[in-house]
Scaffold this active site. Structure first.
Site, PDB file in Angstrom:
ATOM      1  N   SER A 127       9.542 -46.479 -33.595  1.00 49.46           N
ATOM      2  CA  SER A 127       9.391 -47.230 -32.345  1.00 49.46           C
ATOM      3  C   SER A 127       7.921 -47.354 -31.988  1.00 49.46           C
ATOM      4  CB  SER A 127      10.117 -46.474 -31.235  1.00 49.46           C
ATOM      5  OG  SER A 127       9.742 -46.976 -29.976  1.00 49.46           O
ATOM      6  N   TYR A 150      10.912 -38.910 -26.240  1.00 50.88           N
ATOM      7  CA  TYR A 150      11.523 -39.895 -27.136  1.00 50.88           C
ATOM      8  C   TYR A 150      10.514 -40.342 -28.191  1.00 50.88           C
ATOM      9  CZ  TYR A 150      13.011 -44.349 -28.979  1.00 50.88           C
ATOM     10  OH  TYR A 150      13.301 -45.363 -29.843  1.00 50.88           O
ATOM     11  N   LYS A 154      10.188 -39.620 -32.482  1.00 52.90           N
ATOM     12  CA  LYS A 154      10.049 -40.657 -33.520  1.00 52.90           C
ATOM     13  C   LYS A 154       8.840 -40.358 -34.402  1.00 52.90           C
ATOM     14  CE  LYS A 154      13.646 -43.158 -32.810  1.00 52.90           C
ATOM     15  NZ  LYS A 154      14.650 -43.335 -33.853  1.00 52.90           N
TER      16      LYS A 154
END
Ligand code: UDP
Length: 334
Positions: A127, A150, A154
């Protein structure tokens, strides 16, 4: 487009293949004649999105490497595309350890299984959240400094993949998606309300004004600028990367966007227009942690695979609207 029929079919395990981007990709693979095995816990995904494609239902994060390994052997898998993950930024702030367990733990399980089963090709869903507050047109070489768990998971997963490629012959790519939207078919649209387009549709459905978070940024009209890329283009990018993975072990980090920025104001205007609403957007305070402009430099992907996005912001907004209408009609019938 790189999804034409070829003679040398692949056998691909797609984790999270019943989810939003995963289902678009699984169907594209099946359409071109590849064998697809989906592994998905079916919590946010739905098997209805991928009729005719076999689904094995479990969560990858918890001690699943032996099970994955036997599935890989049994189905003679050549390559894995790994979508399965949690993706809610706010939730990741509330439950960081769980996000690491889910988003990094699953990659650890998968890599152990792949090494054992001698599956050496991997495409990983990363991402642009790894770039944190970087602003402007961002190349893959920009410093990755995520600002929430988050994004951090990643990046940690990317690093784990890179480390693995130093230890065994893993040929991998990590795709850093920018703002994915739209639907390839109405029934494949995003059913979660986590991003600007679905959030605005939800507001409009409730007869409330869409909200614009900040109009005093240093951008074309003062609102944040993002790189919106159609989910069908994103799905196609996975096929292109799978076909173009270099022969040498490594982890190719690639931005997946259009290279073109669109402001929140422009998006909200397009959303209001397509929905036929006469509501007027309201400007609110800036949202914390929002960079002014985030646009992907997409040359590396083009050089490696020849892929570039083909669909416009209008395509994204219109297809997202059609999908929303489809699900609204479905909900009314049941
Ligand atoms: N945004 C907004 N109103 C909303 C939801 C989002 O103005 O109701 C803005 C948000 O501040 C950001 C952009 O829309 O500038 C895209 O947000 P999104 O959460 O979709 O994706 P992000 O770029 O943050 O990953």
């Amino acid at each position: 487009m790189n999804s034409t029929r070829r003679l040398d079919h692949m056998r691909v395990m797609v984790t999270g293949g019943a989810g939003y981007i995963g289902a678009h990709t699984s169907r594209l693979l099946a359409d071109r004649g590849d064998y697809v095995l989906v592994v998905d816990d079916l919590v946010t995904g739905s098997a209805d999105r991928i009729p005719g494609i076999p689904v094995v239902s479990f969560n990858l994060a918890n001690g699943s490497s032996a099970r994955l390994e036997s599935l890989m052997r049994e189905h003679r898998i050549d390559a894995v595309i790994h979508f399965a993950a949690q993706k809610q930024v706010g939730e990741s702030v509330e439950k960081p350890a769980w996000y690491y367990e889910q988003n990094v733990g699953s990659v650890a399980q998968l890599l152990m299984a792949m090494q054992q089963a001698e599956v050496h090709k991997l495409v990983f869903s990363s991402s642009a959240a790894v770039y944190g507050e970087a602003s402007g047109t961002i190349t893959e070489d920009a410093v990755a400094r995520p600002i929430n768990p988050y994004g951090a998971t990643k990046l940690a997963a990317e690093q784990l993949i890179s480390a693995s490629a130093l230890s065994w012959p893993l040929r991998a790519a990590s795709l850093r998606y920018f703002n994915v939207g739209g639907a390839g078919r109405p029934e494949l649209g995003d059913t979660q309300t986590l991003n600007l387009i679905p959030i605005c549709f939800e507001q409009i459905a409730a007869h409330k004004s869409p909200l614009i978070f900040g109009n005093d940024y240093d951008t074309v009209d003062g609102t944040c600028v993002r790189d919106y890329v159609h989910v069908s283009d994103v799905a196609d990018a996975h096929l292109a990367v799978l076909d173009a993975l270099p022969d040498e072990p490594g982890n190719e980090v690639l931005n997946i966007g259009t290279g073109v920025g669109t402001s929140v104001r422009e998006m909200v205007d397009a959303i209001l227009a397509v929905s036929g609403s006469d509501l007027i957007a309201e400007v609110r305070e800036r949202r914390r942690g929002d960079p002014a402009a985030v646009v992907g430099a997409v040359d590396r992907m083009k050089e490696l695979t020849g892929w570039s996005a083909t669909m416009s912001v209008a395509d994204i907004v219109e297809s997202a609207w059609e999908s929303r209408q489809y699900f609204a009609a479905l909900a009314q019938r049941s």
